[in-house]
Design an enzyme around this catalytic site. Structure first.
Site, mmCIF file in Angstrom:
data_model
loop_
_atom_site.group_PDB
_atom_site.id
_atom_site.type_symbol
_atom_site.label_atom_id
_atom_site.label_comp_id
_atom_site.label_asym_id
_atom_site.label_seq_id
_atom_site.Cartn_x
_atom_site.Cartn_y
_atom_site.Cartn_z
ATOM 1 N N ASP A 1 53.407 40.783 41.580
ATOM 2 C CA ASP A 1 54.041 40.060 42.928
ATOM 3 C C ASP A 1 53.118 38.833 43.371
ATOM 4 O OD1 ASP A 1 55.083 39.239 45.333
ATOM 5 O OD2 ASP A 1 55.861 41.161 45.890
ATOM 6 N N VAL B 1 52.213 37.720 45.961
ATOM 7 C CA VAL B 1 51.442 37.914 47.345
ATOM 8 C C VAL B 1 50.380 38.896 47.076
ATOM 9 C CG1 VAL B 1 52.543 40.559 48.053
ATOM 10 C CG2 VAL B 1 52.106 38.844 49.639
ATOM 11 N N SER B 2 50.450 39.542 45.636
ATOM 12 C CA SER B 2 48.940 40.119 45.192
ATOM 13 C C SER B 2 48.067 39.538 44.488
ATOM 14 C CB SER B 2 49.763 41.426 44.352
ATOM 15 O OG SER B 2 48.579 42.374 43.791
ATOM 16 N N PRO B 3 46.887 39.402 45.035
ATOM 17 C CA PRO B 3 45.864 38.423 44.226
ATOM 18 C C PRO B 3 45.383 39.402 43.043
ATOM 19 C CG PRO B 3 44.931 39.361 46.391
ATOM 20 C CD PRO B 3 46.556 39.861 46.362
ATOM 21 N N TRP C 1 50.310 31.582 42.673
ATOM 22 C CA TRP C 1 49.045 32.233 43.501
ATOM 23 C C TRP C 1 48.096 31.256 43.720
ATOM 24 C CZ3 TRP C 1 50.938 35.090 39.068
ATOM 25 C CH2 TRP C 1 51.362 36.484 39.497
#
EC number: 2.5.1.18
Length: 226
Positions: free
Chosen positions: A10, A12-14, A119
């Site tokens: 996702d 939103v996940s680094p 990202w």
């Protein structure tokens, strides 16, 4: 291919970012051993709810530790330091649905490089890519035409791609996911197991029975380095 790594990620996940970069960097070597890599956009919020997990920033101890961990991860994976934007966390469903549409519509390389930009724009440029107008600007930098951008954004609102993201997320949950990146790995014997996070690749390589160089400390012999 005798083996496969299904990566559930996702924007939103680094840590999904680090894992995606690392797997792409090693794809040629993996393919030489018959291991395929495929990335699947998922909704991390849905995984958290479905598994009963909570985002790390909601627990003070984890939030405090993550300041150190993200700096170390950026250094290790060779990317600029992440700047958590004021608007974080975003609702990632719209960009994730768009990525599924792009994956189904365009070649793999175009899908993956576009995905990586999500990202980069959010964590390096601090641009809210959950907003359609900002995502449209991102797509322009990858030479999508106005018509293609409109089709992509419209797809994200359609029942087909709403259901597609839900299905990807449910598949990850069915495979034990409680966070992202989540991996489902099949080895050459046809056996399958889950792996979690961006720092367990050595375990994955062992499971896949791949030759690899593990992290090793270089002994200080006292000799001057040239």
């Amino acid at each position: 291919m005798s083996g496969k790594i299904d990566a559930y990620v996702d924007c939103v996940s680094p840590y999904s970012f680090y894992a995606t970069l690392y797997l792409r960097k090693n794809r040629k070597a993996l393919e030489s051993h018959g291991v395929e890599v495929e990335f699947h956009p998922v909704f991390l919020g849905g995984i958290n709810v479905g598994s009963g997990n909570k985002p790390p920033w909601t627990l003070l101890a984890k939030a405090n530790y993550s300041k150190f961990d993200t700096q170390r991860a950026c250094k290790y994976f060779g990317v600029p330091q992440i700047k958590t934007p004021d608007f974080f966390p975003i609702l990632s469903v719209m960009p994730q649905r768009c990525m599924i549409y792009i994956k189904r519509t365009y070649p793999r390389e175009r899908f993956e490089t576009t995905f990586l930009s999500l990202w980069e724009w959010m964590y390096h440029k601090n641009i809210d890519i959950s907003k359609p107008e900002q995502l449209a600007e991102l797509l322009k930098t990858h030479n999508y035409s106005d018509h293609e951008i409109k089709a992509t954004l419209e797809a994200a609102k359609s029942p087909e791609y709403k259901e597609a993201l839900t299905a990807n997320t449910q598949t990850a949950l069915d495979r034990g996911a409680y966070g992202a990146p989540w991996f489902w790995v099949r080895n050459k014997e046809g056996k399958e197991e889950p792996f979690f996070g961006s720092d367990r690749f050595a375990f994955m390589w062992q499971y896949l029975d791949l030759p690899f160089q593990d992290v090793a400390i270089v002994e200080n012999t006292g000799k001057a380095r040239l």
